[in-house]
Design an enzyme around this catalytic site. Structure first.
Site, PDB file in Angstrom:
ATOM      1  N   LYS A 183      -6.702  -3.210  12.902  1.00  0.00           N
ATOM      2  CA  LYS A 183      -7.303  -2.535  11.747  1.00  0.00           C
ATOM      3  C   LYS A 183      -8.787  -2.224  11.984  1.00  0.00           C
ATOM      4  CE  LYS A 183      -3.703  -2.201   9.081  1.00  0.00           C
ATOM      5  NZ  LYS A 183      -2.643  -2.548  10.025  1.00  0.00           N
TER       6      LYS A 183
HETATM    7  C1  LIG Z   1      -0.631   0.449   4.686  1.00  0.00           C
HETATM    8  C2  LIG Z   1      -0.550  -1.019   5.000  1.00  0.00           C
HETATM    9  N1  LIG Z   1      -0.513  -1.893   4.002  1.00  0.00           N
HETATM   10  C3  LIG Z   1      -0.454  -3.222   4.207  1.00  0.00           C
HETATM   11  C4  LIG Z   1      -0.423  -3.732   5.497  1.00  0.00           C
HETATM   12  C5  LIG Z   1      -0.321  -5.201   5.686  1.00  0.00           C
HETATM   13  O1  LIG Z   1      -1.465  -5.724   6.312  1.00  0.00           O
HETATM   14  P1  LIG Z   1      -1.473  -7.218   6.837  1.00  0.00           P
HETATM   15  O2  LIG Z   1      -0.862  -7.217   8.204  1.00  0.00           O
HETATM   16  O3  LIG Z   1      -2.934  -7.602   6.893  1.00  0.00           O
HETATM   17  O4  LIG Z   1      -0.720  -8.042   5.895  1.00  0.00           O
HETATM   18  C6  LIG Z   1      -0.456  -2.849   6.575  1.00  0.00           C
HETATM   19  C7  LIG Z   1      -0.407  -3.376   7.942  1.00  0.00           C
HETATM   20  O5  LIG Z   1      -0.233  -2.710   8.910  1.00  0.00           O
HETATM   21  C8  LIG Z   1      -0.534  -1.453   6.326  1.00  0.00           C
HETATM   22  O6  LIG Z   1      -0.565  -0.572   7.330  1.00  0.00           O
END
Ligand SMILES: Cc1ncc(COP(=O)(O)O)c(C=O)c1O
Length: 383
Positions: A183
């Site tokens: 990210k």
């Molecule tokens: C659009 C979106 N929302 C939520 C998430 C979830 O993130 P996390 O891995 O920090 O839980 C991601 C992860 O790739 C994502 O791309």
């Protein structure tokens, strides 16, 4: 040449801050977490912030804190990662999937208005700032207010991103960010919930740590017996460790540099790919500077000389990493079967996913690598 799809840069103060944590004797949620929360809230311009162990946890806490109930309906785009929708199911609530605007992959105000006509009983909406571009916040906030829909922003891709003169994270009911390894900034695994609403903050804060009404740092630093705490609900274990927060603090120092580097890549791609036959580029509004440029995708239309899968294989064979965002949720077995979803109801998501490819975009991608990527694509477009 070998060009990975994404690349983490931990060459700043990451090691130094992690070492401070290891030497401090406090490895879990303590001063580094508090510092990260304060700095992050300052950066996005929100009142309250909570460091958590993922964006998924942040989204779950957000839905719990707004009081979502079993059977409540929640809008969520089909073009997103499953985390955006699975949290609705954690609450026993019902996801109602929306198509996206072709080109931006965002849920537009027009799509939302239309969907409300068909579903008047929606309690909340998870709005994804896809790829790092903010959705049409003024219009969407107004529509949500009018229909008493709670707005939860999934800003996993959108840091730092702006809408007008405000940062994503400064408006809406709750905004959730991801610090997963790929990210815009990372803590390995991690996330941040931000809000301007004190009651959402207090509830999410307790639920982040077992439903306990005092956090660990408070229990061991404030002059009151540390065993004097109460459990107000069966909460979760979603707090962030100080080791993760230390990495996050170092990353936060460099997020603007990271973003500028990605913008430079995006500008290069627009300049060198926009005239190519059969290639469609992402639609963006506002200023280049407003976008976090977490993703850059191209869509191959039917005059491109080969299909998308062949194109990906050819790029990969040349050492160029790629990804695909996303196979839409209405095509995933669980959602498709449980909610009886048909691709016919999501024409824009279908048009995007069948032919999209995400290209490498990160601040350490150099000009030689960018030239190598666009040369490869140019040659294939001319076959
Ligand atoms: C659009 C979106 N929302 C939520 C998430 C979830 O993130 P996390 O891995 O920090 O839980 C991601 C992860 O790739 C994502 O791309």
């Amino acid at each position: 040449m070998e060009i990975p799809f994404s690349k983490v840069d931990c060459s700043g103060n990451e090691l130094k801050y992690v070492q401070e944590v290891l030497e401090s004797g406090w490895l879990t949620s303590a001063t580094k977490c508090l510092q990260l929360e304060t700095c992050f809230a300052d950066k996005v311009g929100s009142k309250y912030s909570l460091a958590v162990n993922s964006a998924t946890s942040a989204l779950h806490l957000a839905l719990e804190a707004i009081g979502l109930g079993t059977g409540d309906k929640v809008f969520v785009p089909t073009m997103t990662f499953t985390a955006s929708a699975e949290v609705i199911r954690y609450m026993g609530a019902v996801p109602v999937f929306l198509d996206i605007e072709y080109g931006s992959c965002l849920v537009s105000a027009a799509i939302l208005e239309n969907a409300i006509v068909q579903h008047s009983d929606i309690k909340a909406m998870i709005l994804v700032h896809f790829g790092g571009q903010a959705a049409e916040m003024d219009e969407i906030i107004a529509i949500c207010k009018k229909h008493s829909i709670k707005l939860i922003e999934d800003a996993a891709h959108a840091f730092p991103s702006r809408y007008g003169n405000r940062m994503v994270g400064s408006f809406g009911d709750v905004t959730c960010f991801s610090f997963y390894a790929n990210k815009p900034m990372t803590t390995g695994e991690g996330g941040m919930l931000v809000t301007n609403d004190e009651s959402i903050y207090e509830r999410a804060k307790a639920m982040r740590f077992h439903g306990i009404n005092r956090d660990i740092w408070d229990r061991f630093t404030v002059n009151r017996e540390h065993w004097e705490y109460d459990v107000v609900a069966p909460g979760f274990k979603y707090n962030m460790s100080d080791v993760s927060a230390a990495i996050g603090l170092a990353q936060l120092e460099r997020v603007d540099e990271f973003r500028e580097g990605r913008q430079r890549c995006a500008e290069f791609y627009y300049t060198h790919l926009s005239h190519l036959r059969g290639i469609e580029l992402p639609l963006y509004r506002g200023m280049f500077e407003d976008h976090s440029w977490h993703l850059f995708w191209i869509v191959l239309n039917n005059i491109f000389p080969m299909d998308r899968n062949t194109f990906i294989k050819r790029l990969n064979a040349m050492g160029i990493g790629t990804s695909l965002h996303y196979k839409p949720l209405h095509r995933m077995t669980y959602y498709r079967e449980r909610y009886n979803l048909s691709p016919d109801n999501y024409p824009n998501a279908e048009r995007h996913w069948c032919c999209a490819v995400s290209l490498p975009i990160y601040h350490t991608l150099n000009v030689d690598q960018l030239i190598y990527i666009v040369d490869a694509i140019q040659k294939m477009s001319q076959e």
